[in-house]
Structures are given as C-alpha cells and as structure tokens.
Motif scaffolding. Structure first.
Motif, short mmCIF file in Angstrom:
data_model
loop_
_atom_site.label_atom_id
_atom_site.label_comp_id
_atom_site.label_asym_id
_atom_site.label_seq_id
_atom_site.Cartn_x
_atom_site.Cartn_y
_atom_site.Cartn_z
N PRO A 166 0.80 -1.24 0.00
CA PRO A 166 0.00 0.00 0.00
C PRO A 166 0.82 1.28 0.00
O PRO A 166 0.28 2.35 -0.29
CB PRO A 166 -0.83 -0.12 1.29
N ARG A 167 2.10 1.20 0.30
CA ARG A 167 2.95 2.40 0.27
C ARG A 167 3.56 2.65 -1.10
O ARG A 167 4.22 3.66 -1.32
CB ARG A 167 4.06 2.27 1.31
N ALA A 168 3.35 1.73 -2.02
CA ALA A 168 3.91 1.88 -3.36
C ALA A 168 3.22 3.00 -4.12
O ALA A 168 2.11 3.42 -3.79
CB ALA A 168 3.79 0.56 -4.13
N ARG A 169 3.88 3.45 -5.18
CA ARG A 169 3.30 4.45 -6.09
C ARG A 169 2.90 3.73 -7.37
O ARG A 169 3.71 3.00 -7.94
CB ARG A 169 4.31 5.56 -6.38
N PHE A 170 1.68 3.98 -7.81
CA PHE A 170 1.12 3.25 -8.95
C PHE A 170 0.88 4.20 -10.12
O PHE A 170 0.32 5.29 -9.94
CB PHE A 170 -0.20 2.60 -8.53
N TYR A 171 1.29 3.76 -11.30
CA TYR A 171 1.05 4.53 -12.54
C TYR A 171 0.28 3.66 -13.52
O TYR A 171 0.69 2.53 -13.82
CB TYR A 171 2.38 4.96 -13.16
N PHE A 172 -0.82 4.18 -14.03
CA PHE A 172 -1.63 3.50 -15.03
C PHE A 172 -1.45 4.18 -16.38
O PHE A 172 -1.64 5.40 -16.50
CB PHE A 172 -3.11 3.51 -14.64
N ALA A 173 -1.10 3.41 -17.39
CA ALA A 173 -0.93 3.96 -18.74
C ALA A 173 -2.29 4.05 -19.41
O ALA A 173 -2.79 3.10 -20.00
CB ALA A 173 0.01 3.08 -19.55
N ALA A 174 -2.90 5.22 -19.31
CA ALA A 174 -4.16 5.48 -19.99
C ALA A 174 -3.87 5.83 -21.45
O ALA A 174 -2.72 5.79 -21.89
CB ALA A 174 -4.91 6.62 -19.29
N SER A 175 -4.90 6.17 -22.22
CA SER A 175 -4.70 6.31 -23.66
C SER A 175 -5.54 7.45 -24.24
O SER A 175 -6.64 7.75 -23.76
CB SER A 175 -5.09 5.00 -24.36
N SER A 176 -5.04 8.02 -25.31
CA SER A 176 -5.79 9.03 -26.05
C SER A 176 -7.07 8.46 -26.64
O SER A 176 -8.00 9.22 -26.99
CB SER A 176 -4.93 9.62 -27.17
N GLU A 177 -7.14 7.12 -26.76
CA GLU A 177 -8.36 6.50 -27.27
C GLU A 177 -9.54 6.71 -26.34
O GLU A 177 -10.69 6.50 -26.74
CB GLU A 177 -8.13 5.00 -27.49
N MET A 178 -9.30 7.12 -25.12
CA MET A 178 -10.39 7.43 -24.20
C MET A 178 -11.19 8.63 -24.69
O MET A 178 -12.38 8.75 -24.41
CB MET A 178 -9.85 7.71 -22.79
N TYR A 179 -10.54 9.53 -25.43
CA TYR A 179 -11.24 10.72 -25.93
C TYR A 179 -12.17 10.37 -27.08
O TYR A 179 -13.24 10.96 -27.21
CB TYR A 179 -10.22 11.77 -26.37
N GLY A 180 -11.73 9.42 -27.93
CA GLY A 180 -12.59 8.99 -29.03
C GLY A 180 -13.06 10.14 -29.89
O GLY A 180 -12.28 10.87 -30.49
#
Length: 253
Positions: A166-180
C-alpha cells in the motif's frame, strides 16, 4: 550538504550517515523529497535500491522504461507471460540487451492470484502498469477479451497493491483512445471522454479504477494519458500520426 531520504518503513533515521558512491556523505531523515534519489536507507551503514515492478515490460514503452529505470539505479522487476520465458528469442527481443539486469516473474493479468503473489514477493516501491491488449482494430474483433483482460488486469494490480504494497506508487498507462470522438482539439485533462472502441472503453474503466482506488483507499495512484508516437522498437499496427507528451492525472482530488 544535507538531504532528506524517503524511508517507507517510517523508522526514525535522523543522524544516520550514508556513504555511497552516489550520495557521498549525507545525513538522512525519514521524509520523502522530490529529487532523483533511488536509495532506501535501512539503518546506519545499510541501504538498498528502490524496487520497481513493470507490467508490459516486453512492449515498446515497457522496454524503454525498464532501461531508463535501470540507468537511474532501480532494481527492476517485470511481469511476463510464462510462454515468454519459454521462448525468449521471439518474445523478449526488446529487452534482450538488459535481460541480465532484470528480474522477470511469470504471471497473468487475468489471474489475481498470480499478480497478488508477484506483488507480495517483490514488495515494490513503484508500479508501472503498461500491459494491455492495445491494438484498437483488434479490439473490435475480440471485444470480450479486450475489455475483460484490460479492465480485470488493472483491477488485479490495484487490488494486490492495496493488500500487499500500500505504500507503493502506482502509474496506469491510460490512452488518447479514451477521448474517441472528442469535442475539442487538442485534448487536455479536462476534455470529456467519449471512447469509440472496446479498447478505449477499457482504458476509461482503468482510469476510473485508478481514481477510485486513490480516493477510497488513500493510495498513491495516478494515470498518464498517452498518445501514439514513433520510435525504434515500435509496432506497425499503431498509428504514427499523433504525437503528444503524456499528461499526468492530478493526485489531489
């Protein structure tokens, strides 16, 4: 010169002297600072490299990130499919020049148990979740697999982190495809999402999962909205027309 060094265990480390080739002689305290430091202090005379866990380490972005973090002094761990370990010549070619510096773990994003075990074993300080079924055109051919794997995979990593790191730092690779079908050009962090593909939908879900875990469990979890780019090691299936820099989602809601 005195610096404060991040100590995730919360131990009091005032007056501890760290002598390493990188830090020279430094007095250490137990708070985090925003400068490129990758050494964790345990007690006087003891230190270790920060550990990072990557999903998608065999992909274009994952391979570049792994090499970058190694050069920064991180201990780099990667999650790969078991078939990749059994066929490294064809499936690990992007990271073959740094294989001897990496620690790879066989696991599947579709299996919470396997992801949980890896996170528990590694105890990472940072997690970069890059893995996904990422071909937009293919996502229409197999929308169930795309949506199921991408959403469940993100959920599994976040849930394992919450329970075991729980002390870790998390990064999620989101995408420009979310804008559509975006209402404005260029897009920014405030542009509404209007995904037009199963892949885009799965990335919106991952973005919202990341936000939910940050707010509900007080985790350090952020998203970067990434656009396509061209560089050596890329794949031909991706469009080379859109160029942008990643945009980090705010961590202060």
């Amino acid at each position: 010169m005195e610096y404060e060094i991040w100590n995730p265990w919360g131990r009091e480390l005032d007056s501890v002297v760290c002598s390493t080739s990188r830090l020279k002689t430094t007095r250490c305290a137990s708070k985090r600072v925003d400068w490129p430091l990758t050494v964790l202090v345990l007690q006087e005379g003891e230190y270790l490299m920060k550990k990072v866990l990557l999903t998608g380490i065999t992909g274009q972005d994952g391979s570049y990130l792994a090499e970058f973090l190694l050069n920064k002094g991180y201990e780099v761990h990667g999650i790969v499919r078991r078939v990749a370990i059994e066929d490294p010549e064809h499936r690990l070619w992007r990271i073959r020049h740094i294989l001897d510096k990496l620690t790879l773990h066989a696991a599947s994003l579709e299996s919470f148990a396997s992801i949980f075990n890896v996170v528990d074993k590694v105890q990472p300080d940072e997690i970069y979740h890059l893995a996904a079924q990422s071909f937009v055109s293919y996502s229409f051919e197999d929308e169930f697999s795309t949506i199921g794997t991408n959403i469940s995979g993100t959920h599994h990593v976040l849930a394992a982190m919450k329970e075991r790191a729980p002390r870790a730092r998390f990064y999620f690779a989101a995408s420009s495809e979310m804008y559509g079908n975006a209402k404005e050009t260029p897009q920014n962090e405030n542009t509404a999402f209007h995904p037009r593909s199963p892949y885009g939908i799965s990335k919106v879900a991952g973005f919202q999962l990341t936000e939910n875990y940050r707010q509900a469990y007080n985790l350090y979890a952020v998203s970067g909205i990434c656009f396509n780019l061209s560089r050596p090691g890329g794949v031909l299936n991706l469009s080379r027309e859109k160029l942008s820099t990643p945009s980090l989602e705010s961590n202060s809601d």
